[in-house]
Design a protein around this motif. Structure first.
Motif, PDB file in Angstrom:
ATOM      1  N   GLU A  11      48.002  20.106  48.401  1.00 56.81           N
ATOM      2  CA  GLU A  11      47.468  20.459  49.717  1.00 56.81           C
ATOM      3  C   GLU A  11      45.966  20.225  49.780  1.00 56.81           C
ATOM      4  N   ALA A  12      45.274  20.405  48.655  1.00 59.45           N
ATOM      5  CA  ALA A  12      43.824  20.157  48.613  1.00 59.45           C
ATOM      6  C   ALA A  12      43.499  18.678  48.764  1.00 59.45           C
ATOM      7  N   MET A  13      44.488  17.819  48.561  1.00 59.57           N
ATOM      8  CA  MET A  13      44.291  16.392  48.815  1.00 59.57           C
ATOM      9  C   MET A  13      44.311  16.082  50.302  1.00 59.57           C
ATOM     10  N   VAL A  14      44.840  17.020  51.110  1.00 56.36           N
ATOM     11  CA  VAL A  14      45.027  16.791  52.541  1.00 56.36           C
ATOM     12  C   VAL A  14      43.902  17.405  53.370  1.00 56.36           C
ATOM     13  N   SER A  15      43.498  18.631  53.035  1.00 57.64           N
ATOM     14  CA  SER A  15      42.539  19.377  53.858  1.00 57.64           C
ATOM     15  C   SER A  15      41.276  19.720  53.087  1.00 57.64           C
ATOM     16  N   ARG A  16      40.138  19.580  53.757  1.00 56.37           N
ATOM     17  CA  ARG A  16      38.847  19.901  53.142  1.00 56.37           C
ATOM     18  C   ARG A  16      38.609  21.399  53.037  1.00 56.37           C
ATOM     19  N   SER A  17      39.376  22.196  53.771  1.00 59.72           N
ATOM     20  CA  SER A  17      39.125  23.634  53.825  1.00 59.72           C
ATOM     21  C   SER A  17      39.612  24.374  52.586  1.00 59.72           C
ATOM     22  N   PHE A  18      40.372  23.681  51.717  1.00 56.85           N
ATOM     23  CA  PHE A  18      40.953  24.354  50.554  1.00 56.85           C
ATOM     24  C   PHE A  18      39.949  24.465  49.408  1.00 56.85           C
ATOM     25  N   GLU A  19      39.843  25.685  48.877  1.00 55.77           N
ATOM     26  CA  GLU A  19      39.090  25.917  47.643  1.00 55.77           C
ATOM     27  C   GLU A  19      40.108  26.367  46.596  1.00 55.77           C
ATOM     28  N   VAL A  20      40.206  25.640  45.507  1.00 53.25           N
ATOM     29  CA  VAL A  20      41.279  25.868  44.530  1.00 53.25           C
ATOM     30  C   VAL A  20      40.701  26.367  43.211  1.00 53.25           C
ATOM     31  N   TYR A  21      41.344  27.408  42.692  1.00 53.00           N
ATOM     32  CA  TYR A  21      40.957  27.996  41.407  1.00 53.00           C
ATOM     33  C   TYR A  21      42.055  27.726  40.375  1.00 53.00           C
ATOM     34  N   GLU A  22      41.641  27.443  39.154  1.00 52.16           N
ATOM     35  CA  GLU A  22      42.573  27.345  38.030  1.00 52.16           C
ATOM     36  C   GLU A  22      42.437  28.620  37.199  1.00 52.16           C
ATOM     37  N   VAL A  23      43.566  29.336  37.012  1.00 51.51           N
ATOM     38  CA  VAL A  23      43.551  30.566  36.209  1.00 51.51           C
ATOM     39  C   VAL A  23      44.545  30.414  35.064  1.00 51.51           C
ATOM     40  N   ASN A  24      44.127  30.802  33.867  1.00 51.19           N
ATOM     41  CA  ASN A  24      44.963  30.749  32.673  1.00 51.19           C
ATOM     42  C   ASN A  24      45.099  32.157  32.096  1.00 51.19           C
ATOM     43  N   PHE A  25      46.340  32.510  31.759  1.00 48.80           N
ATOM     44  CA  PHE A  25      46.616  33.856  31.230  1.00 48.80           C
ATOM     45  C   PHE A  25      46.925  33.785  29.731  1.00 48.80           C
ATOM     46  N   LYS A  26      46.760  34.949  29.061  1.00 47.38           N
ATOM     47  CA  LYS A  26      47.015  35.014  27.621  1.00 47.38           C
ATOM     48  C   LYS A  26      48.480  34.797  27.285  1.00 47.38           C
ATOM     49  N   ASN A  27      49.374  35.034  28.252  1.00 48.19           N
ATOM     50  CA  ASN A  27      50.797  34.803  27.977  1.00 48.19           C
ATOM     51  C   ASN A  27      51.169  33.326  28.090  1.00 48.19           C
ATOM     52  N   GLY A  28      50.161  32.458  28.290  1.00 46.75           N
ATOM     53  CA  GLY A  28      50.400  31.021  28.342  1.00 46.75           C
ATOM     54  C   GLY A  28      50.617  30.476  29.745  1.00 46.75           C
ATOM     55  N   GLU A  29      50.690  31.338  30.737  1.00 49.57           N
ATOM     56  CA  GLU A  29      50.898  30.872  32.108  1.00 49.57           C
ATOM     57  C   GLU A  29      49.604  30.265  32.667  1.00 49.57           C
ATOM     58  N   ARG A  30      49.796  29.298  33.587  1.00 47.72           N
ATOM     59  CA  ARG A  30      48.659  28.697  34.287  1.00 47.72           C
ATOM     60  C   ARG A  30      49.025  28.550  35.764  1.00 47.72           C
ATOM     61  N   GLU A  31      48.087  28.892  36.618  1.00 47.14           N
ATOM     62  CA  GLU A  31      48.337  28.783  38.051  1.00 47.14           C
ATOM     63  C   GLU A  31      47.134  28.148  38.740  1.00 47.14           C
ATOM     64  N   PHE A  32      47.430  27.442  39.824  1.00 51.31           N
ATOM     65  CA  PHE A  32      46.387  26.942  40.708  1.00 51.31           C
ATOM     66  C   PHE A  32      46.514  27.708  42.020  1.00 51.31           C
ATOM     67  N   LEU A  33      45.458  28.365  42.440  1.00 46.38           N
ATOM     68  CA  LEU A  33      45.501  29.246  43.601  1.00 46.38           C
ATOM     69  C   LEU A  33      44.416  28.870  44.597  1.00 46.38           C
ATOM     70  N   ASN A  34      44.758  29.001  45.903  1.00 53.17           N
ATOM     71  CA  ASN A  34      43.703  28.846  46.892  1.00 53.17           C
ATOM     72  C   ASN A  34      42.859  30.110  46.922  1.00 53.17           C
ATOM     73  N   LYS A  35      41.796  30.108  47.698  1.00 50.99           N
ATOM     74  CA  LYS A  35      40.829  31.203  47.640  1.00 50.99           C
ATOM     75  C   LYS A  35      41.447  32.546  48.000  1.00 50.99           C
ATOM     76  N   SER A  36      42.242  32.595  49.051  1.00 49.44           N
ATOM     77  CA  SER A  36      42.843  33.867  49.474  1.00 49.44           C
ATOM     78  C   SER A  36      43.819  34.384  48.424  1.00 49.44           C
ATOM     79  N   ALA A  37      44.627  33.486  47.814  1.00 52.24           N
ATOM     80  CA  ALA A  37      45.573  33.902  46.781  1.00 52.24           C
ATOM     81  C   ALA A  37      44.825  34.389  45.532  1.00 52.24           C
ATOM     82  N   TYR A  38      43.710  33.718  45.217  1.00 54.80           N
ATOM     83  CA  TYR A  38      42.914  34.136  44.061  1.00 54.80           C
ATOM     84  C   TYR A  38      42.312  35.517  44.283  1.00 54.80           C
ATOM     85  N   GLN A  39      41.796  35.776  45.466  1.00 53.25           N
ATOM     86  CA  GLN A  39      41.217  37.092  45.763  1.00 53.25           C
ATOM     87  C   GLN A  39      42.284  38.183  45.715  1.00 53.25           C
ATOM     88  N   LEU A  40      43.501  37.859  46.208  1.00 52.79           N
ATOM     89  CA  LEU A  40      44.599  38.820  46.142  1.00 52.79           C
ATOM     90  C   LEU A  40      44.986  39.107  44.700  1.00 52.79           C
TER      91      LEU A  40
END
Length: 540
Positions: free
Chosen positions: A188-217
């Motif tokens: 989606e970040a390839m489509v719209s300029r309004s997206f701010e994307v965060y990469e988060v990595n957890f100790k259990n090995g999970e990785r997620e890419f989240l937009n700004k609102s999802a990251y704040q939540l």
């Protein structure tokens, strides 16, 4: 005399052809054999167990606009019993509708689909690539930048329309991500300029890419103890708001878009354990948009060939009219001008572009210019309004109806195109006429149309009989030579051509040396050059 002029003969041929050839427009537009035929099997069994390679090179669009959409979709459907489908992509993008239909065909296919990005898969190319089950990229290739935009200068999307199209493309990319397991927010970040994307990595090995609102939540949930996961590394921004995401091969692999980076197609075959002898390659030409078709000329039944005929009609019309205005009386150039303009408007009227309004504007412009030249001294309001009406009639006859939905999005591009045709023809014709007038006294080709340089009055007056050039052709009548130096009265306004009355009552067609002369003024004949009598205002 005029019919012996090669330039005029060519103009006559073009004018007559324009009236006859518009009926064959469909044949001109079809351009048979322009692209190689696709090698499609007669049944799906012929490709059963094969690896089918389909190239997507150049602009992605329907065949009607110079693309290969229909052929690509047919190849995907015919390969439903193949072992694998490989799309070799090197595309700058294309029409959203065409890319969407190809994406749907790939998602609906029961076969494993692989995208091999040769150099770039941007815009629509990225849409198609992410519709495949897996993506491989050659070293140095890139993917991304899918923000919708119009492809012609002068065309713009208003804010509401832009958001509507972006939302549609984001939905397509979200569907691709869900079907093939790509990170949705990255696409989606390839489509719209309004997206701010965060990469988060957890100790259990999970990785997620989240937009700004999802990251704040997420941060809020972790602070409240609702989410008990712990970051293994500090979260980082991978896409900043205000920028479109476009990534090279290494980043595409890191973000989970591409599977691996390869050096060649052969390495892909080796990686996937594909026997090259089991590969079937579909032959497709590069997608190349035709600018005239992109302007929707196909929809409005105007082909490239027909457009060239229209330009020729306009050249004949303008050249004939301007030449006639520089000559006394009415002759073949004027007739050619009428034929050229009549053919121009007839073609556009039959192709549902010119209406009676545009034709009326053009005729009104001609009438006002005639009034300005013949009746009103000088050049004023009538002449200016006449020029505006004339140009408006020509330009608006070249564009589709203003109240059409097509023109709501393409008004700027159509106006630029019509203005370029009209303005370009005017500039070319005026330049050629000036060159011809400059060379008129030196070249036999133009002597039948334009004045030679004025001969000295005394020298001309001493000539007797009929003047001839080196080839012996008659150029100056003995009768007109007798008028040299004679004064007369302007019988009509001379703007710059018109009639004068001699003392013996004889009327002559004349042209001034450049200035406009009012009716009733005294004039003097200063030159007799070939077929024209030149006068100037007489002052004692």
């Amino acid at each position: 005399m005029y019919t012996k002029n090669p330039v005029l003969l060519v103009a006559i041929i073009f004018s007559l052809l324009s009236s006859a050839l518009f009926a064959g427009e469909n044949e001109i537009a079809s351009d048979p054999g322009e692209k190689p035929n696709i090698d499609l099997p007669t049944s799906t069994e012929e490709w059963e167990g094969k690896v089918v390679v389909i190239p997507i090179t150049g602009v992605i669009a329907s065949e009607s606009y110079g693309g290969q959409e229909e052929n690509i979709i047919q190849a995907i459907k015919r390969a439903e019993k193949a072992q694998r489908i490989i799309l070799e992509i090197n595309s700058p993008g294309g029409a959203v509708e065409s890319c969407d239909r190809i994406c749907q065909a790939l998602i609906d296919s029961p076969v494993t689909t692989t995208a091999l990005i040769i150099r770039k898969a941007v815009s629509g190319g990225a849409m198609v690539a992410t519709a495949c089950s897996e993506i491989y990229m050659l070293s140095g290739s890139r993917i991304g930048d899918i923000q919708p935009m119009l492809m012609l200068p002068g065309q713009t999307l208003d804010e509401r329309s832009a958001e509507k199209v972006e939302a549609d493309v984001r939905a397509i990319m979200a569907a691709n991500a869900k079907h093939n397991g790509y990170p949705k927010v990255i696409l989606e970040a390839m489509v719209s300029r309004s997206f701010e994307v965060y990469e988060v990595n957890f100790k259990n090995g999970e990785r997620e890419f989240l937009n700004k609102s999802a990251y704040q939540l997420l941060r809020q949930s972790m602070a409240e103890g609702i989410d008990t996961r712990v970051f293994s590394t500090p979260p980082k921004i991978v896409v900043t708001a205000g920028k479109l995401l476009s990534v090279e091969a290494q980043s595409a692999v890191a973000y989970g878009i591409a599977t691996n980076i390869l050096s060649s197609r052969d390495e892909l075959f080796s990686t996937l354990n594909i026997n090259p002898e089991n590969v079937v390659e579909v032959r497709l030409a590069d997608g190349e948009l035709d600018p005239l078709k992109l302007l929707n000329f196909k929809e409005w039944k105007l082909s490239k060939g027909l457009t060239m005929i229209l330009i020729l009609c306009l050249i004949v019309g303008i050249a004939g009219t301007l030449t006639e205005m520089s000559m006394p009386g009415f002759g073949l150039p004027g007739a050619l001008g009428i034929i050229g303009f009549a053919s121009f408007f007839t073609i556009l009227f039959l192709n549902e572009r010119a209406t009676f309004l545009e034709i009326g504007l053009f005729i009104a412009g001609i009438i006002l210019l005639i009034i300005e030249i013949v009746v009103i001294p000088g050049f004023g309001v009538a002449g200016i309004i006449g020029l505006i009406c004339l140009l408006a009639g020509l330009i608006f006859s070249l564009i589709p109806a203003l109240d059409s939905s097509y023109m709501e999005q393409n008004f700027g591009g159509e106006m630029i195109f019509a203005g370029l045709i009209t303005g370009g023809v005017l500039i070319v014709v005026c330049t050629l006429i000036l060159i011809m007038m400059e060379k008129g006294g030196k070249s036999h080709l133009f002597k039948s149309l334009f004045l030679e340089k004025n001969l000295p009055e005394g020298r001309v007056a001493r000539q007797k009989g009929i003047a001839k050039d080196k080839s012996g052709r008659k150029q100056i009548s003995e009768q007109h030579l007798e008028y040299l130096g004679v004064t007369a009265t302007a019988y009509t306004p001379l703007h710059p051509s018109g009639k004068i009355r001699l003392d013996n009552g004889t009327l002559l067609d004349v042209i001034t040396s450049g200035s406009f002369i009012d009716k009733g003024a005294q004039v003097k004949i200063i030159a007799v050059n070939m077929n024209r009598v030149v006068v100037e205002l007489y002052t004692e």
